[in-house]
Motif scaffolding. Structure first.
Motif, mmCIF file in Angstrom:
data_model
loop_
_atom_site.group_PDB
_atom_site.id
_atom_site.type_symbol
_atom_site.label_atom_id
_atom_site.label_comp_id
_atom_site.label_asym_id
_atom_site.label_seq_id
_atom_site.Cartn_x
_atom_site.Cartn_y
_atom_site.Cartn_z
ATOM 1 N N UNK A 66 0.804 -1.212 0.000
ATOM 2 C CA UNK A 66 0.000 0.000 0.000
ATOM 3 C C UNK A 66 0.837 1.261 0.000
ATOM 4 N N UNK A 67 0.216 2.346 0.405
ATOM 5 C CA UNK A 67 0.823 3.674 0.399
ATOM 6 C C UNK A 67 1.396 3.981 1.787
ATOM 7 N N UNK A 68 2.592 4.582 1.805
ATOM 8 C CA UNK A 68 3.208 4.951 3.081
ATOM 9 C C UNK A 68 3.589 6.426 3.058
ATOM 10 N N UNK A 69 3.052 7.158 4.023
ATOM 11 C CA UNK A 69 3.307 8.587 4.133
ATOM 12 C C UNK A 69 4.213 8.855 5.330
ATOM 13 N N UNK A 70 4.939 9.963 5.279
ATOM 14 C CA UNK A 70 5.799 10.353 6.391
ATOM 15 C C UNK A 70 5.030 11.275 7.331
ATOM 16 N N UNK A 71 4.988 10.921 8.599
ATOM 17 C CA UNK A 71 4.291 11.740 9.594
ATOM 18 C C UNK A 71 5.244 12.823 10.099
ATOM 19 N N UNK A 72 5.509 13.792 9.232
ATOM 20 C CA UNK A 72 6.380 14.916 9.554
ATOM 21 C C UNK A 72 5.644 16.216 9.249
ATOM 22 N N UNK A 73 6.038 17.274 9.900
ATOM 23 C CA UNK A 73 5.416 18.564 9.622
ATOM 24 C C UNK A 73 5.786 19.019 8.214
ATOM 25 N N UNK A 74 4.989 19.913 7.670
ATOM 26 C CA UNK A 74 5.246 20.399 6.321
ATOM 27 C C UNK A 74 6.583 21.124 6.238
ATOM 28 N N UNK A 75 6.965 21.801 7.308
ATOM 29 C CA UNK A 75 8.258 22.496 7.318
ATOM 30 C C UNK A 75 9.408 21.506 7.168
ATOM 31 N N UNK A 76 9.316 20.381 7.870
ATOM 32 C CA UNK A 76 10.372 19.370 7.784
ATOM 33 C C UNK A 76 10.352 18.709 6.411
ATOM 34 N N UNK A 78 9.336 19.906 3.580
ATOM 35 C CA UNK A 78 9.800 20.818 2.530
ATOM 36 C C UNK A 78 11.319 20.920 2.489
ATOM 37 N N UNK A 79 11.972 20.528 3.576
ATOM 38 C CA UNK A 79 13.430 20.561 3.613
ATOM 39 C C UNK A 79 14.076 19.268 3.151
ATOM 40 N N UNK A 80 13.245 18.311 2.717
ATOM 41 C CA UNK A 80 13.753 17.021 2.254
ATOM 42 C C UNK A 80 13.470 16.842 0.769
ATOM 43 N N UNK A 81 14.463 16.379 0.032
ATOM 44 C CA UNK A 81 14.271 16.076 -1.377
ATOM 45 C C UNK A 81 13.664 14.695 -1.556
ATOM 46 N N UNK A 82 13.301 14.331 -2.772
ATOM 47 C CA UNK A 82 12.650 13.036 -3.026
ATOM 48 C C UNK A 82 13.506 11.830 -2.652
ATOM 49 N N UNK A 83 14.829 11.933 -2.812
ATOM 50 C CA UNK A 83 15.701 10.809 -2.463
ATOM 51 C C UNK A 83 15.658 10.546 -0.963
ATOM 52 N N UNK A 84 15.785 11.599 -0.171
ATOM 53 C CA UNK A 84 15.778 11.440 1.285
ATOM 54 C C UNK A 84 14.406 11.028 1.799
ATOM 55 N N UNK A 85 13.362 11.525 1.170
ATOM 56 C CA UNK A 85 12.017 11.139 1.599
ATOM 57 C C UNK A 85 11.772 9.656 1.337
ATOM 58 N N UNK A 86 12.226 9.174 0.188
ATOM 59 C CA UNK A 86 12.102 7.746 -0.106
ATOM 60 C C UNK A 86 12.970 6.927 0.843
ATOM 61 N N UNK A 87 14.127 7.467 1.190
ATOM 62 C CA UNK A 87 15.042 6.796 2.105
ATOM 63 C C UNK A 87 14.396 6.579 3.467
ATOM 64 N N UNK A 88 13.538 7.508 3.864
ATOM 65 C CA UNK A 88 12.857 7.415 5.152
ATOM 66 C C UNK A 88 11.551 6.642 5.068
ATOM 67 N N UNK A 89 11.283 6.081 3.899
ATOM 68 C CA UNK A 89 10.138 5.188 3.783
ATOM 69 C C UNK A 89 8.940 5.729 3.050
ATOM 70 N N UNK A 90 9.025 6.938 2.506
ATOM 71 C CA UNK A 90 7.870 7.477 1.786
ATOM 72 C C UNK A 90 7.637 6.694 0.496
ATOM 73 N N UNK A 219 24.251 26.879 -5.596
ATOM 74 C CA UNK A 219 22.918 27.483 -5.537
ATOM 75 C C UNK A 219 22.320 27.448 -4.133
ATOM 76 N N UNK A 220 23.016 26.810 -3.211
ATOM 77 C CA UNK A 220 22.551 26.660 -1.828
ATOM 78 C C UNK A 220 21.174 25.998 -1.759
ATOM 79 N N UNK A 221 21.005 24.990 -2.602
ATOM 80 C CA UNK A 221 19.774 24.203 -2.624
ATOM 81 C C UNK A 221 19.944 23.055 -1.630
ATOM 82 N N UNK A 222 19.552 23.275 -0.385
ATOM 83 C CA UNK A 222 19.837 22.322 0.685
ATOM 84 C C UNK A 222 19.201 20.942 0.473
ATOM 85 N N UNK A 223 17.917 20.847 0.066
ATOM 86 C CA UNK A 223 17.357 19.505 -0.182
ATOM 87 C C UNK A 223 18.108 18.745 -1.272
ATOM 88 N N UNK A 224 18.497 19.457 -2.340
ATOM 89 C CA UNK A 224 19.230 18.801 -3.425
ATOM 90 C C UNK A 224 20.632 18.397 -2.973
#
Length: 272
Positions: A66-76, A78-90, A219-224
């Motif tokens: 099924x689908x797995x979402x990360x229970x994190x605030x929107x601020x947190x 927004x500071x994560x890129x797609x690679x890190x979000x997938x790494x945490x289980x998204x 470019x100081x793109x922290x998530x990237x």
């Protein structure tokens, strides 16, 4: 309390031999026709299990995720890129499908498997102490022709403490993932193809991820920046594991690999 009043839940104490051993112990002690995988740091929607089972019945699937979402605030988030979000289980599956392949398939923590699948392909590989045993099992099942699918209607939320959303933890998760992928590839493909994949990953690191990291840094793109670091660490771990599998005598790194085990996380992160 549930166990005493209704007999619906039976807890089993582990043996202290790691996550994968605990999964196999639970599997051995259960006797149902279907086995659901759900982690202790997740919250499930009320109809989570029902949706998995209905999909399995409607699509004649023996393995459903099924689908797995990360229970994190929107601020947190927004500071994560797609690679890190997938790494945490998204895993934001949007459509129901039975067209699974090695890059799109059910994952542990939100999965329902018919017991006959274990009878056909075996249980979880207890040599995999750094994660990835669920992916290994699913790929073995896929190779055996087991029907499987994904439904976005079965939703779980992965609970992640804020202190785990740090560069140190992301590095640890990346190394862990690279190590497990190399082990799985070695078992699936053998020596030659895994070595070729290792060379390709090193080339991708040098020609793609390092240049893109430098661009993101300028470019100081922290998530990237964090995403590119995660991919580089993954390539490092993949290379280290491949070398170790090639020759444990020349490239043995037992102490290093033991620090990537699930139960070593706090020690590796310097936590008590």
């Amino acid at each position: 309390m549930i166990q005493r009043s209704h007999g619906l839940v039976r807890s089993i104490e582990g043996e202290g031999k790691g996550y994968t051993r605990a999964l196999n112990l639970g599997l051995a002690k259960s006797d149902g026709e279907w086995v659901a995988l759900f982690d202790d740091d997740e919250l499930a929607a009320p109809d989570w299990l029902k949706e998995l089972f209905l999909f399995a019945q409607e699509r004649s699937a023996l393995c459903v995720g099924g689908r797995r979402e990360l229970a994190l605030t929107q601020d947190v988030l927004s500071g994560l890129g797609p690679v890190c979000r997938a790494l945490m289980g998204e895993f934001l599956q949007k459509e129901s499908t039975t067209k699974c392949h090695p890059k799109l398939h059910p994952y542990g923590g939100n999965m329902l498997i018919k017991r006959s699948v274990f009878d056909a392909v075996g249980v979880f590989d207890e040599a995999m102490r750094t994660g990835g045993c669920d992916r290994d099992l699913v790929l073995r099942a896929m190779n055996a022709g087991v029907s499987m699918g994904l439904t976005p209607m079965a939703v779980v939320q992965h609970i992640i403490p804020s202190q785990r959303v740090t560069p140190e933890h992301i590095k640890w998760y990346s190394l862990q993932l690279g190590n497990s992928i190399a082990y799985i590839d070695w078992r699936r493909w053998g020596r030659m193809k895994t070595c070729m994949a290792c060379v390709a990953r090193i080339g991708q690191a040098l020609l793609v991820n390092i240049p893109l990291f430098l661009v993101a840094y300028i470019q100081r793109d922290l998530p990237e920046i964090q995403d590119r670091k995660a991919l580089l660490w993954r390539a490092v771990a993949y290379s280290q594991k491949t070398l170790s599998l090639l020759s444990s005598r020349l490239f043995g790194q037992d102490s290093y690999f033991s620090k990537l085990e699930f139960r070593r996380e706090r020690e590796s992160m310097g936590k008590e």
